[in-house]
Scaffold this motif. Structure first.
Motif, PDB file in Angstrom:
ATOM      1  N   UNK A   7       0.836  -1.205   0.000  1.00 33.30           N
ATOM      2  CA  UNK A   7       0.000   0.000   0.000  1.00 33.30           C
ATOM      3  C   UNK A   7       0.867   1.249   0.000  1.00 33.30           C
ATOM      4  N   UNK A   8       0.255   2.342  -0.441  1.00 24.25           N
ATOM      5  CA  UNK A   8       0.851   3.674  -0.352  1.00 24.25           C
ATOM      6  C   UNK A   8       0.024   4.494   0.632  1.00 24.25           C
ATOM      7  N   UNK A   9       0.724   5.259   1.472  1.00 29.65           N
ATOM      8  CA  UNK A   9       0.048   6.209   2.349  1.00 29.65           C
ATOM      9  C   UNK A   9       0.322   7.601   1.787  1.00 29.65           C
ATOM     10  N   UNK A  10      -0.680   8.164   1.141  1.00 29.48           N
ATOM     11  CA  UNK A  10      -0.533   9.508   0.573  1.00 29.48           C
ATOM     12  C   UNK A  10      -0.463  10.497   1.737  1.00 29.48           C
ATOM     13  N   UNK A  11       0.621  11.313   1.751  1.00 23.79           N
ATOM     14  CA  UNK A  11       0.953  12.107   2.929  1.00 23.79           C
ATOM     15  C   UNK A  11       1.160  13.560   2.519  1.00 23.79           C
ATOM     16  N   UNK A  12       0.516  14.469   3.266  1.00 18.51           N
ATOM     17  CA  UNK A  12       0.629  15.908   2.963  1.00 18.51           C
ATOM     18  C   UNK A  12       0.771  16.680   4.272  1.00 18.51           C
ATOM     19  N   UNK A  13       1.535  17.771   4.224  1.00 13.71           N
ATOM     20  CA  UNK A  13       1.700  18.611   5.403  1.00 13.71           C
ATOM     21  C   UNK A  13       1.865  20.072   5.021  1.00 13.71           C
ATOM     22  N   UNK A  14       1.579  20.958   5.980  1.00 19.19           N
ATOM     23  CA  UNK A  14       1.747  22.405   5.784  1.00 19.19           C
ATOM     24  C   UNK A  14       2.403  22.985   7.028  1.00 19.19           C
ATOM     25  N   UNK A  15       3.153  24.066   6.848  1.00 15.81           N
ATOM     26  CA  UNK A  15       3.840  24.724   7.967  1.00 15.81           C
ATOM     27  C   UNK A  15       3.214  26.085   8.239  1.00 15.81           C
ATOM     28  N   UNK A 104       3.681  -0.737   4.105  1.00 13.10           N
ATOM     29  CA  UNK A 104       3.256   0.472   3.392  1.00 13.10           C
ATOM     30  C   UNK A 104       4.456   1.392   3.198  1.00 13.10           C
ATOM     31  N   UNK A 105       4.301   2.316   2.261  1.00 12.91           N
ATOM     32  CA  UNK A 105       5.324   3.330   1.971  1.00 12.91           C
ATOM     33  C   UNK A 105       4.638   4.675   1.840  1.00 12.91           C
ATOM     34  N   UNK A 106       5.243   5.703   2.395  1.00 14.99           N
ATOM     35  CA  UNK A 106       4.696   7.055   2.262  1.00 14.99           C
ATOM     36  C   UNK A 106       4.830   7.523   0.824  1.00 14.99           C
ATOM     37  N   UNK A 107       3.848   8.273   0.351  1.00 15.67           N
ATOM     38  CA  UNK A 107       3.895   8.878  -0.979  1.00 15.67           C
ATOM     39  C   UNK A 107       3.651  10.372  -0.824  1.00 15.67           C
ATOM     40  N   UNK A 108       4.596  11.171  -1.270  1.00 23.58           N
ATOM     41  CA  UNK A 108       4.522  12.624  -1.074  1.00 23.58           C
ATOM     42  C   UNK A 108       4.669  13.340  -2.406  1.00 23.58           C
ATOM     43  N   UNK A 109       4.209  14.556  -2.435  1.00 22.94           N
ATOM     44  CA  UNK A 109       4.311  15.407  -3.622  1.00 22.94           C
ATOM     45  C   UNK A 109       5.634  16.169  -3.564  1.00 22.94           C
ATOM     46  N   UNK A 110       6.742  15.477  -3.831  1.00 19.26           N
ATOM     47  CA  UNK A 110       8.060  16.077  -3.716  1.00 19.26           C
ATOM     48  C   UNK A 110       8.685  15.765  -2.363  1.00 19.26           C
ATOM     49  N   UNK A 111      10.026  15.866  -2.260  1.00 23.54           N
ATOM     50  CA  UNK A 111      10.723  15.420  -1.040  1.00 23.54           C
ATOM     51  C   UNK A 111      10.754  16.454   0.085  1.00 23.54           C
ATOM     52  N   UNK A 112      10.260  17.671  -0.131  1.00 19.32           N
ATOM     53  CA  UNK A 112      10.453  18.744   0.843  1.00 19.32           C
ATOM     54  C   UNK A 112       9.803  18.445   2.189  1.00 19.32           C
ATOM     55  N   UNK A 113       8.597  17.880   2.188  1.00 16.48           N
ATOM     56  CA  UNK A 113       7.899  17.633   3.446  1.00 16.48           C
ATOM     57  C   UNK A 113       8.705  16.696   4.350  1.00 16.48           C
ATOM     58  N   UNK A 114       9.260  15.637   3.759  1.00 18.29           N
ATOM     59  CA  UNK A 114      10.011  14.658   4.555  1.00 18.29           C
ATOM     60  C   UNK A 114      11.397  15.199   4.907  1.00 18.29           C
ATOM     61  N   UNK A 115      12.126  15.668   3.890  1.00 19.44           N
ATOM     62  CA  UNK A 115      13.540  16.021   4.081  1.00 19.44           C
ATOM     63  C   UNK A 115      13.732  17.395   4.721  1.00 19.44           C
ATOM     64  N   UNK A 116      12.914  18.364   4.358  1.00 19.01           N
ATOM     65  CA  UNK A 116      13.156  19.737   4.791  1.00 19.01           C
ATOM     66  C   UNK A 116      12.303  20.172   5.982  1.00 19.01           C
ATOM     67  N   UNK A 117      11.270  19.411   6.308  1.00 15.46           N
ATOM     68  CA  UNK A 117      10.386  19.823   7.406  1.00 15.46           C
ATOM     69  C   UNK A 117      10.365  18.793   8.527  1.00 15.46           C
ATOM     70  N   UNK A 118       9.929  17.595   8.214  1.00 13.60           N
ATOM     71  CA  UNK A 118       9.666  16.608   9.260  1.00 13.60           C
ATOM     72  C   UNK A 118      10.942  16.184   9.995  1.00 13.60           C
ATOM     73  N   UNK A 119      11.980  15.800   9.247  1.00 11.48           N
ATOM     74  CA  UNK A 119      13.216  15.343   9.892  1.00 11.48           C
ATOM     75  C   UNK A 119      13.936  16.473  10.636  1.00 11.48           C
ATOM     76  N   UNK A 137       8.018   7.535  -1.432  1.00 13.95           N
ATOM     77  CA  UNK A 137       7.902   7.588  -2.892  1.00 13.95           C
ATOM     78  C   UNK A 137       7.590   9.020  -3.290  1.00 13.95           C
ATOM     79  N   UNK A 138       8.341   9.515  -4.255  1.00 15.17           N
ATOM     80  CA  UNK A 138       8.122  10.870  -4.765  1.00 15.17           C
ATOM     81  C   UNK A 138       7.178  10.783  -5.967  1.00 15.17           C
TER      82      UNK A 138
END
Length: 711
Positions: A7-15, A104-119, A137-138
């Protein structure tokens, strides 16, 4: 990396700050998370989940308020990030069980949410992220595989991708929910005909930074290297890796820079796995490490290899033990043995492989420098060792610091490249002792404003950079007219003076070049007189209040000549600027060959060299001053002058070889009497050399020890 998730977990976030393409660039906290599960085998979609996140600061930017529609009051009622991440993990696990899926694997709209915000945010708040956040997954890259003609990955947006495949966007108005539904629509479309796409490739985030050695022969892509500036001096490679948390740094890719004294200067070069990671690192410019903001700039692979690269087999063997913590010891007694160091560290800090885990830094002739590097198998042992900072070994206190593989290479390279004796090489047969055949042009004092002053130069600027900065006005520079000013410590001061052919030319340059950029700094250009220039070079200051006198007035004397050759008549001004004359506070009339008993040699008098360096600002010269020659200076004779020099050589050679000594590291408050006391018991006879110095009687009187002045 291959992905075998069900499965894919479609993941979105805002700051609370910038979103979209600038997500994470302003260090603002997460305030919104939205996710939804997509079953890849049956193309089913689970229930959408949306939750608010309470930030430490509820100050929302105007862009955030407009895009998300959230208010500070709503966020104050939300759960903190740690609780929301636990809810996310529990919710996804429960839904997977109900669907009968195991991974499952996270699916994001570009790497910024994971790499630049969450971590980065989790790292600052000391939160341990679940394993699922280290793989994702990008969607943009997956879409680009199916539709390579849709444009570059960096330019893709959800709207443009849906338009390209003719899929209508979701009509949802709520922020976050709208983006997740659009991502789900796009994923389902790629799973269906005609694409039948398999989401088999995922990206990973490194769990931790791996130290290691780097060879000078290794190829390093300049598009993967950055320079970080403003680091705390005690920061280690792990601290720097934590600052760039979420981005994958290459193995051994952190190189802490050292100054001339071998101490850290607050800069580091960092090498990333690819250019995409490097570009995201540049977006962290002026992000904070503790209370300090860190500047991030582009750098080159050549710069990285210069700092981190090494060729020593001994160092390579020492660093071949992976996953070790490196500690640097400084100030060891020169007689300290490996057993002494092991005994100092004690049984609570066992060194890896005993004496094999010690590396003593030595000069090329084998003499110890007082530095050593030690390997420890774990962080606990290293922490125990650091507790012995400034404890006594023998009769000396020992400093202990965290270190890196790159610092080991850098320190070894620095010491191993140090010459044993700072002397000039023996002269080849074609080189002769050359007298001064003609007077060089000197700086004469005057009130004509035919000079310019450059202020704010980069400290790395060379004369070539100044000539490029001057551009078309280079042709108006007088021969030998570029003078770069050094401070009392012999380092670049950021100032330079240039003599122009006329006051009109100087005025024109000051008007056209003022605040023009050199590298990444703007340079101020002012018109001034030769008198003002000479005053500053003698140690005074030139500011808005006018001239301030030098800290200690010296008698007006002429420094000895060491630039023995005048510029050829056909030399271009840009070339002539590389061969500057010595500074002359008060001009002297050169003696003609007919009246001169013997031409003067081009060499330094150590007495005058010390007087000048300790009392005045000083200009850099090209070629640079010779180093402590064991015989009076040998220079290559210019074409056409060998015969003349050879003809005069027998009559001007001194009766015995000179023995000049240059002293480095003299205390700034030391006087001539202190130097004489240092050499007590040694015979010195400046009289033999005074006839060779082209100095005035007043200057010659300074050579006599009984008449030297205390600085």
């Amino acid at each position: 990396m291959a992905s075998h998730s069900d499965t894919l977990v479609v993941f979105f976030g805002a700051t609370a700050g910038a979103n979209g393409g600038k997500l994470g660039s302003d260090e603002r906290e997460l305030i919104l998370l939205v996710w939804q599960i997509v079953d890849l085998h049956e193309n089913k979609v689970a229930k959408l989940q949306r939750t608010l996140v309470q930030p430490d600061s509820a100050d929302l930017s105007e862009q955030c308020k407009e895009e998300t529609g959230l208010t500070a009051e709503e966020l104050c009622k939300a759960e903190p990030l740690e609780s929301v991440l636990q809810q996310f993990y529990q919710s996804v696990s429960d839904e997977l069980k109900s669907l009968g899926r195991s991974s499952y694997t996270l699916c994001v709209d570009g790497p910024l949410l994971i790499r630049q915000v969450l971590h980065p945010e989790a790292s600052k708040k000391n939160l341990v992220l679940p394993e699922c956040f280290y793989t994702f997954v990008d969607l943009k890259k997956e879409f680009h595989k199916c539709c390579p003609n849709a444009g570059p990955v960096k330019d893709l947006t959800l709207t443009s991708m849906l338009d390209y495949v003719c899929v209508p966007a979701a009509a949802e108005q709520e922020a976050g929910t709208r983006e997740v539904k659009n991502m789900v629509l796009l994923i389902l479309h790629l799973l269906a005909e005609p694409y039948n796409h398999k989401f088999s490739t995922s990206e990973t985030v490194n769990y931790k930074f791996e130290s290691g050695a780097c060879s000078k022969t290794e190829a390093v892509d300049s598009e993967t290297v950055i320079r970080a500036r403003g680091l705390p001096w005690q920061s280690s490679d792990q601290d720097i890796a934590r600052f760039f948390k979420g981005l994958n740094i290459a193995k051994g890719g952190v190189a802490l820079c050292l100054n001339a004294q071998g101490r850290r200067n607050g800069e580091a070069l960092v090498r990333f796995m690819n250019s995409e990671q490097r570009d995201m690192a540049l977006e962290r410019h002026k992000h904070h490490m503790g209370n300090r903001y860190i500047e991030v700039y582009k750098a080159t692979g050549e710069e990285f290899l210069k700092i981190a690269g090494g060729t020593s087999n001994e160092v390579a063997q020492f660093l071949s033990k992976e996953n070790q913590v490196i500690i640097r010891m400084r100030g060891l007694p020169f007689t300290a043995s490996p057993q002494d160091v092991l005994g100092f560290l004690g049984p609570e800090s066992p060194v890896t492989d005993g004496t094999e885990g010690l590396l003593f830094v030595k000069y090329p002739d084998g003499r110890p420098t007082g530095d050593a590097f030690v390997l420890f198998a774990c962080e606990e042992y290293a922490q125990n060792a650091l507790k012995k900072h400034k404890q006594i070994l023998g009769k000396r206190y020992i400093e202990l610091f965290r270190s890196t593989a790159a610092e080991v290479q850098q320190v070894l390279n620095r010491y191993m490249s140090t010459p044993l004796i700072s002397t000039l090489p023996p002269p080849p047969p074609q080189m002769v002792s050359v007298p001064v055949l003609a007077s060089s042009p000197f700086i004469t004092t005057g009130s004509t404003r035919d000079c310019i002053r450059l202020r704010g130069l980069p400290y790395t600027a060379a004369i070539e950079d100044i000539l490029e900065f001057m551009g078309e006005h280079t042709i108006d520079i007088k021969p030998h007219g570029v003078h770069m000013v050094l401070n009392q410590q012999g380092r670049p001061s950021g100032d330079a003076f240039i003599q122009m052919k006329s006051a009109d030319r100087a005025f024109m340059v000051a008007q056209k070049c003022h605040k023009k950029m050199m590298k990444d700094r703007y340079v101020e250009v002012f018109q001034c007189s030769t008198e003002e220039m000479s005053f500053v070079l003698m140690g005074g200051t030139l500011n808005r209040s006018g001239l301030s006198p030098p800290p200690c007035k010296l008698p007006c004397l002429s420094p000895p000549t060491y630039a023995a050759f005048p510029a050829p008549p056909a030399m271009l001004p840009s070339e002539a600027a590389f061969y500057q004359p010595p500074l002359l506070a008060t001009p002297r009339t050169p003696l003609s060959p007919a009246h001169s008993p013997a031409p003067a040699f081009a060499y330094y008098s150590p007495q005058l060299y010390m007087n000048m360096n300790m009392n005045m600002n000083y200009t850099t010269y090209y070629p640079s001053p010779p180093v402590s020659p064991s015989t009076l200076s040998y220079f290559a004779a210019p074409p056409g002058s060998v015969a003349v020099a050879t003809q005069h050589a027998p009559s001007i050679l001194p009766p015995q070889p000179g023995a000049l000594v240059r002293m480095q590291g003299v205390p700034y408050n030391a006087g001539v009497k202190d130097v004489l006391s240092f050499f007590q018991g040694y015979q010195y006879s400046p009289e033999e050399y005074s006839s060779l110095l082209g100095v005035s009687d007043q200057g010659r009187s300074l050579i006599q020890p009984k008449e030297w002045l205390c600085l």
